[in-house]
Design an enzyme around this catalytic site. Structure first.
Site, PDB file in Angstrom:
ATOM      1  N   ASP A 224       0.838  -1.198   0.000  1.00  0.00           N
ATOM      2  CA  ASP A 224       0.000   0.000   0.000  1.00  0.00           C
ATOM      3  C   ASP A 224       0.877   1.253   0.000  1.00  0.00           C
ATOM      4  O   ASP A 224       1.813   1.373   0.777  1.00  0.00           O
ATOM      5  CB  ASP A 224      -0.884  -0.049   1.250  1.00  0.00           C
ATOM      6  CG  ASP A 224      -1.701   1.210   1.484  1.00  0.00           C
ATOM      7  OD1 ASP A 224      -1.939   1.945   0.513  1.00  0.00           O
ATOM      8  OD2 ASP A 224      -2.107   1.434   2.640  1.00  0.00           O
ATOM      9  N   HIS A 397      -3.475   3.783   7.096  1.00  0.00           N
ATOM     10  CA  HIS A 397      -2.433   3.574   6.084  1.00  0.00           C
ATOM     11  C   HIS A 397      -1.102   4.066   6.639  1.00  0.00           C
ATOM     12  O   HIS A 397      -0.935   5.255   6.931  1.00  0.00           O
ATOM     13  CB  HIS A 397      -2.778   4.329   4.797  1.00  0.00           C
ATOM     14  CG  HIS A 397      -4.086   3.928   4.213  1.00  0.00           C
ATOM     15  ND1 HIS A 397      -4.224   2.857   3.353  1.00  0.00           N
ATOM     16  CD2 HIS A 397      -5.337   4.436   4.376  1.00  0.00           C
ATOM     17  CE1 HIS A 397      -5.499   2.734   2.999  1.00  0.00           C
ATOM     18  NE2 HIS A 397      -6.186   3.684   3.617  1.00  0.00           N
TER      19      HIS A 397
END
Length: 589
Positions: A224, A397
């Site tokens: 990611d 994240h």
């Protein structure tokens, strides 16, 4: 860092993906022996629409199938999903759909694609299954989904050439997993969305799991990139909870929390704090109510007894005893918070003394709509807090230091930055190099590009598969294409002019003064001069085409419409420097 070298035509088509043309036929590729093909179908040029697949010989394993919210360039669109044309042509090869977690950018496309790709079994965790099934109920005409429930540290044999080991990773929703896909050419690790969880003093928690997986040998890591350009480490959830409790204690009136319906970890924190402070909680937003109930049933949330009250009972409690959880903090038009601000909510109205907390990140691209939301709340007398003012949200994240820490522990040979705009992925390569990965072993690819992975070699091939946007608009899937979008953009920017001419079918004579309708262009009553010029131009055109001003010759209606479109368009541009859409209508009597 490796990037595919393309010619000008390839670059123009890949720099900004074609918006929705659905390809009905895909050329059959030549599958090389002892080569694993990695193909991203979405998520590598945008935020959302995450989907990829791995192909070895006659077997395919797909990972995630998310949606993307519309952009400024896609007016009127509900959302965008991955193009699965290649998978549809090869659905007999698909052995599994792996879902890492139940956020919409990873599961949102499932109801639209599963039947088309052969309805393969879905490998996912218990909570993800519950959320997927609940959403699937909204689509009664699609086949029932087949699930294989997986658990932390469990390995499953998927097919002859693929097996997968699943392990939990910290994110903003419980039961999120990463997957180590074991293939004949090596181990492929997709971390899904992750961050490094930390104690309130900043020390990391749970890194031992990444260290364990690293010892299994990670040949390629797919990571990611959403937080790749953000400096520092993840904020501790304990710190967020502490700050929220402090602010809630200081708040005298009603508390309204705007957050994502799927941010279940945060919702659980808020429920516990509200219970401690003696506030009742009302939930506004169907998706949030559903997710809280599903998480509670599955044992991932411990909801204090009798703390949740119906919205219609809010008036029974004093303002300082109320906390409202609401969806819509991204400024979505039909979400709960926007309906509250617009005065359309049946039970909630903003009033002076209300305090609104935005406890979630702004999705890139939504900055303007969120700012408008804050402005409107402030205008109505609310006090507004967001994570830029106080530490009341920790992103799911991981930022730079989290990413580098994970890469060092997993120690991959090859690195593929995924999930994010090109800049984010390019920046993530720098993170990987700083963490010890050779720059030559880092690959920045785009949606639709085919990467061939061998035991000792990785090559970005010249082959591509369809990865253009497929747009969902109402009940239509993929039927809004380039032409429709171009028209919508043109209408939104320039407006339109409808010109209606009534002619005698035989003589071509104009039977009445041409009618002219303007929408989004100019207000005709205030612009009589240009209106008269347009009518004069139309009459002159018809007179010349019919052979005389009296009209003695039959006129071809289609030809007349084309000429009117060109001539009126030129006249309008000369007078206004604008190019509205011209819609000529010829009625023959």
């Amino acid at each position: 860092m490796n990037k595919k070298i393309v010619n000008e035509a390839d670059f123009l088509s890949s720099a900004k993906p074609e918006r929705s043309r659905v390809v009905s036929h895909v050329a059959k590729p030549k599958i090389k022996k002892d080569v694993l093909r990695f193909v991203p179908l979405g998520g590598l040029e945008e935020i959302g629409r995450n989907m990829m697949f791995f192909e070895y010989q006659d077997e395919i394993v797909a990972i995630d199938a998310g949606l993307q919210f519309p952009e400024d360039e896609t007016p009127g669109i509900d959302f965008i999903i991955p193009n699965t044309a290649y998978l549809e042509q090869n659905k007999h090869k698909i052995k599994a759909m792996i879902i890492t977690h139940a956020h919409l950018d990873h599961i949102g496309a499932l109801p639209y694609i599963m039947e088309k790709i052969g309805n393969p079994p879905i490998y996912t965790t218990n909570l993800s299954r519950a959320i997927i099934e609940k959403r699937h109920e909204e689509f009664p005409n699609v086949p029932k989904l087949k699930f294989e429930i997986v658990k932390d540290k469990e390995t499953r044999r998927i097919s002859e050439n693929f097996s997968a080991e699943f392990f939990n990773v910290p994110h903003t929703i419980p039961d999120a997993v990463a997957v180590l896909l074991k293939t004949p050419v090596g181990n492929m690790c997709n971390l899904g969305d992750f961050k490094v969880e930390r104690k309130i003093d900043g020390s990391p928690i749970g890194l031992i799991e990444l260290e364990r997986v690293g010892k299994l040998q990670v040949d390629a890591l797919f990571m990611d990139s959403t937080g790749a350009s953000k400096p520092g480490e993840s904020m501790s959830e304990e710190l967020v909870e502490k700050n929220l409790e402090k602010l809630f204690k200081e708040t005298k009136g009603r508390i309204i929390i705007g957050t994502f319906a799927s941010l279940l970890g945060r919702l659980d924190q808020i429920l516990q704090i509200a219970n401690k402070l003696g506030r009742k909680v009302a939930v506004s937003g169907r998706s949030m109510k559903t997710n809280i109930q599903l998480a509670s049933n599955a044992g991932y949330m411990n909801i204090p007894k009798e703390i949740i009250i119906p919205l219609e009972d809010l008036h029974k409690y004093k303002d300082d005893k109320i906390l409202i959880l609401s969806t819509g903090m991204q400024g979505e038009a039909n979400a709960s918070l926007m309906r509250v601000i617009n005065g359309e909510h049946k039970h909630i109205k903003i009033k002076p003394g209300d305090t609104v907390f935005f406890s979630s990140s702004i999705v890139p691209g939504n900055e303007r709509s969120v700012q408008t939301l804050k402005d409107n709340l402030a205008r109505q007398g609310a006090i507004v807090f967001d994570s830029s003012m106080d530490d009341i949200h920790a992103s799911g994240h991981g930022p730079k230091e989290d990413i580098k820490q994970a890469i060092k522990l997993l120690n991959p040979k090859y690195f593929f930055p995924i999930h994010g705009y090109y800049f984010m992925r390019h920046t993530n390569v720098s993170n990987a190099v700083e963490a010890g990965v050779k720059e030559a072993n880092c690959f920045v690819v785009d949606n639709g590009q085919v990467v061939e992975i061998g035991k000792n070699k990785v090559e970005v091939s010249k082959e591509t598969v369809p990865a253009h946007y497929v747009m969902v608009d109402g009940l239509g899937v993929g039927d809004v294409g380039e032409v429709v979008l171009r028209d919508r953009i043109m209408l939104s920017q320039e407006g339109m002019v409808v010109v209606i001419v009534t002619l005698d079918r035989h003589s071509g004579k104009v039977l009445k003064n041409p009618d002219i309708i303007s929408r989004g262009f100019i207000y005709l009553k205030d612009n009589r001069e240009i209106l008269d010029e347009m009518r004069k131009k139309i009459k002159g055109l018809i007179a010349r085409m019919s052979g005389s001003s009296a009209g003695t010759q039959q006129i071809d209606a289609d030809y007349l419409k084309g000429v009117m479109r060109d001539q009126i368009g030129q006249l309008i541009f000369r007078k206004t420097k604008r190019r509205p859409m011209i819609l000529p209508v010829v009625i023959e009597i």
